[in-house]
Motif scaffolding. Structure first.
Motif: not given
Length: 408
Positions: A26-31, A50-56, A58-65, A87-93
């Protein structure tokens, strides 16, 4: 913010990891499925890698995919698929969903991904006790740091609520010890903000222990057999052992056998750290049978364990006369150990705390410490406890007051 219920059953919180899993989830916002196309379109609109890397990042901090959503982003930009997955591995539940992503055919540079997510892949929120050295610029390792801080806050608040004794290093109830950022020591508090760069190092020493109603599991002997017969490196065996540790309750004898599967030094220390919170007969573990047995642990290993886990965590409250003590009165936890020993003398005839002097003789510490308290002084000494009588009831009462895992 950590939401703690107004009442908590102490045996339930020691035994139930569901609450921690929910806390981290629950600490992350589910997409949601409806929102994902919006995020995907934003990602596709970015021109440079570089823009794409920065975007993902940023998503890795608070978003859950979920795994399918991350896989889709990898398909959209295969040239940065490894960075997206890392970057997004840890955001996966869920571990199963995370492993599903690793098997995605669009991840060409699998070795790079596996290396960057290793700390997150083997992370066990149900058993955090251990040593951490995390590069905060790596999203997966930063996520591990965030999760440790969240669980630390939860354990601290619940521990206060149920009246657990403060066995922290500095008298602040925190589970974190020996904190360093870029090799500079600091004292963690809730006001401290997790940086986005540099190396973060700390030891985590949990206060959760097995409920008094559980018994050691015979299946632990099978784990020992596999560890002995396996040819994998000790580091690989430790990862596997941590993965199954959350499903085991063991005896001191079983812990001894498991420790002997690892070489002396840091590997055996790591095994002790992750398994000592799963032992159901801790009074035996903390005495000469294991912790103070030279056949299992060298003196240097014991010294390291007291530093990594804490003097109050490893205090043997029911048999203090059987083990030596080494304490600095300027350190909260070590001063509390001396305070415990001094309090023990009140109801044990002939009980005394003997401090070793510079000439090698042992002299009793002042009796006034029992009433006035142990002074906070920058003094370090070795001591031992002696008594002519043993008051079991008083020892159990003091054990519950000063240590975790003991009940009056």
């Amino acid at each position: 913010r950590i939401d703690v219920p107004s009442t908590v059953d102490s045996s339930a919180w020691e035994n139930d990891g569901v609450e921690i899993a929910n806390l981290l989830r629950n600490a992350r916002t589910q997409v949601s499925a409806l929102r994902f196309p919006l995020i995907r379109n934003m990602f596709l609109s970015l021109v440079t890698q570089e823009q794409q890397r920065r975007f993902v990042c940023a998503c890795s901090k608070d978003v859950s995919f979920n795994a399918v959503q991350v896989a889709k982003l990898c398909e959209d930009r295969p040239e940065v698929a490894a960075e997206i997955a890392s970057s997004l591995f840890s955001s996966i539940r869920g571990r199963s969903a995370q492993l599903l992503l690793i098997g995605n055919p669009h991840l060409a540079n699998m070795n790079k991904v596996a290396k960057s997510i290793a700390s997150c892949l083997w992370f066990q929120e149900g058993n955090l006790t251990g040593r951490y050295r995390l590069q905060l610029t790596e999203p997966a390792e930063c996520s591990v740091a965030e999760n440790c801080l969240l669980v630390n806050a939860w354990e601290t608040e619940v521990g206060r609520l149920i009246g657990s004794p403060d066995v922290s290093q500095r008298g602040n109830y925190e589970m974190l010890r020996n904190e360093e950022h870029n090799e500079l020591p600091f004292m963690y508090s809730r006001d401290w903000l997790l940086p986005s760069y540099g190396w973060l190092r700390f030891d985590y020493s949990s206060i959760r222990r097995p409920p008094s109603s559980v018994a050691p599991m015979p299946e632990a002997s099978e784990v020992t057999r596999y560890l002995r017969s396996g040819t994998s490196a000790p580091s690989a065996k430790l990862k596997a052992l941590r993965a199954v540790s959350v499903h085991m309750y063991i005896s001191t004898h079983q812990l001894r056998n498991l420790l002997l599967c690892f070489p002396d030094g840091e590997h055996r220390q790591d095994a002790f750290c992750m398994l000592h919170t799963r032992v159901v007969d801790s009074a035996s573990m903390l005495g000469p049978s294991l912790l103070h047995s030279n056949a299992v642990l060298r003196e240097s290993d014991r010294y390291a364990l007291f530093n990594r886990l804490g003097h109050l965590h490893l205090l043997a409250p029911l048999n203090p006369e059987l083990v030596p003590f080494h304490c600095c009165l300027a350190v909260y936890e070590e001063r509390k150990v001396v305070e415990f020993l001094v309090q023990l003398t009140i109801h044990e005839a002939g009980g005394k705390v003997l401090r070793r002097s510079d000439d090698g003789r042992y002299v009793a510490v002042p009796a006034s410490w029992a009433d006035k308290g142990v002074p906070c002084e920058d003094v370090t000494f070795r001591c031992r406890y002696e008594t002519a009588t043993l008051n079991s009831h008083w020892r159990h009462l003091l054990a519950a007051k000063y240590c975790v895992g003991f009940h009056p």
